[in-house]
Design a protein around this motif. Sequence first.
Motif, short mmCIF file in Angstrom:
data_model
loop_
_atom_site.label_atom_id
_atom_site.label_comp_id
_atom_site.label_asym_id
_atom_site.label_seq_id
_atom_site.Cartn_x
_atom_site.Cartn_y
_atom_site.Cartn_z
N ILE A 136 0.92 -1.53 0.26
CA ILE A 136 0.15 -0.08 -0.02
C ILE A 136 1.18 1.04 0.07
N MET A 137 0.70 2.16 -1.18
CA MET A 137 1.49 3.39 -1.72
C MET A 137 1.04 4.37 -1.33
N GLN A 138 1.44 5.61 -0.68
CA GLN A 138 1.12 6.60 -0.94
C GLN A 138 1.72 7.33 -2.26
N MET A 139 0.41 7.37 -2.86
CA MET A 139 0.98 7.76 -4.70
C MET A 139 1.42 9.76 -5.01
N ASP A 140 2.93 9.51 -5.62
CA ASP A 140 3.12 10.06 -5.99
C ASP A 140 3.56 10.56 -7.12
N ALA A 141 3.98 11.79 -8.67
CA ALA A 141 3.94 12.11 -9.51
C ALA A 141 4.78 10.79 -9.99
N ALA A 147 6.10 6.75 -1.42
CA ALA A 147 6.69 5.78 -0.14
C ALA A 147 5.86 5.03 0.73
N MET A 148 5.81 4.17 1.29
CA MET A 148 5.48 2.36 1.03
C MET A 148 4.74 3.07 3.21
N LEU A 149 3.23 2.91 3.00
CA LEU A 149 2.76 2.44 4.29
C LEU A 149 2.38 1.20 5.10
#
Length: 308
Positions: A136-141, A147-149
Motif C-alpha cells: 500500500i503506497m502513498q502515490m506521487d507523480a 512512500a510505502m505505508l
Amino acid sequence: MRLAFMGTPDFAVPALQALHAAGHEIVVVYTQPPRPAGRGKKERPSPVHVAAQELGIAVRTPLSLRRDTAEHDHFTALRLDAAVVAAYGLILPVAMLDSPAHGCLNIHASLLPRWRGAAPIQAAILAGDRESGVTIMQMDAGLDTGAMLCEGRVALTPRTTATSLHDDLAAMGARLVVETLRTIPPPRPQPEEGVTYAARLTREDGRLRWDRPADMLDRQVRAMTPWPGTFTLLAGETIKIGAVTMDPTPTTAAPGTIVDDRLLVACGNGTTLRITRLQRPGRGMMEADAFLRGQAVPTGTRFDLPQP
C-alpha cells in the motif's frame, strides 16, 4: 472516511467491496469506460463498474485525466479524506493526487521497489522470485515511486500461476487497504536499491522459445496464464499451451523436438518439459491424453522454432 475509489479490472473488486463493508463512505468510483468485448463487440463495463453499480455507488468513466481541469475541479469539490487506487489504468495528475486530505493510496501487487510498472504479478513468477506481495503506497507523480505505508507477503511455489497469485494478492490488498485506512501508518520511503520494472505485456511475450531451459519455460507458462497465454507452432499451426510440468529426463535432441509419445519436449541445455494441457485452433483447451487421441504427434516431431 469519505473516499473515492479508482480501479478497473477484477483485481480491484475485492478492495472496493471490503471498503464498502468496512463502513467507509465511497462517494464515487472512477473506472475506465466500457470497451467492446466478445464476439459481438458489444460495449462491456469494467468489473469495477459492475461492482460499483451493485453497491449503488456513482460511477465516472473519463477517457483521460491529465488535462481535464473540469474533472480535477469536480474531484477536489468532493472534499475527500482519501482516494484508493487499484489497477485503474489512467495516470492521475498532481492536482488530483494532492486533493484528498490523506492523499491517494495505491494497492500495488508487488513488494516495492521490486516490480514497479504494469505487470508485477507476471514478472515475479517469470523471474523465479521466491515471494511476492502487496504494497500500500502513498502515490506521487512518479511511476510507483511513492512512500510505502503497509505491505503483506506471500510465498511463491513451483506451481504458482499468474491466476492464483492474482487472486491471492487481490484478497490481500483488500485486507491491507482497510487496515491502512484504519491506522494511517507513517510513510516509509522506498529503498533506492533493488528497483526493477515490469513492462506491459504483449501477445509476443507468450511465444515459447524451446532453446530456453525447461525451468524458464515452465515459469513462462505459469506467468502468462490466462493472458496473453503461451503458444508454439506445429506444422505452421498455432498451438496454445495451457500447462506443463518439469521432467528430470535429459535429452540430446534438438530444442522443440518431441522425445516420447506423451508430449515430452526437448528444451535448452538438454532439459525437457512435458506438456499437460494444450489447444488447437477452434477447439477447447484439453488434457494432453485427450489431445493425442484426436491428433497423433509422433516422436521426433518438432515444434517450429521462432525466427531470431
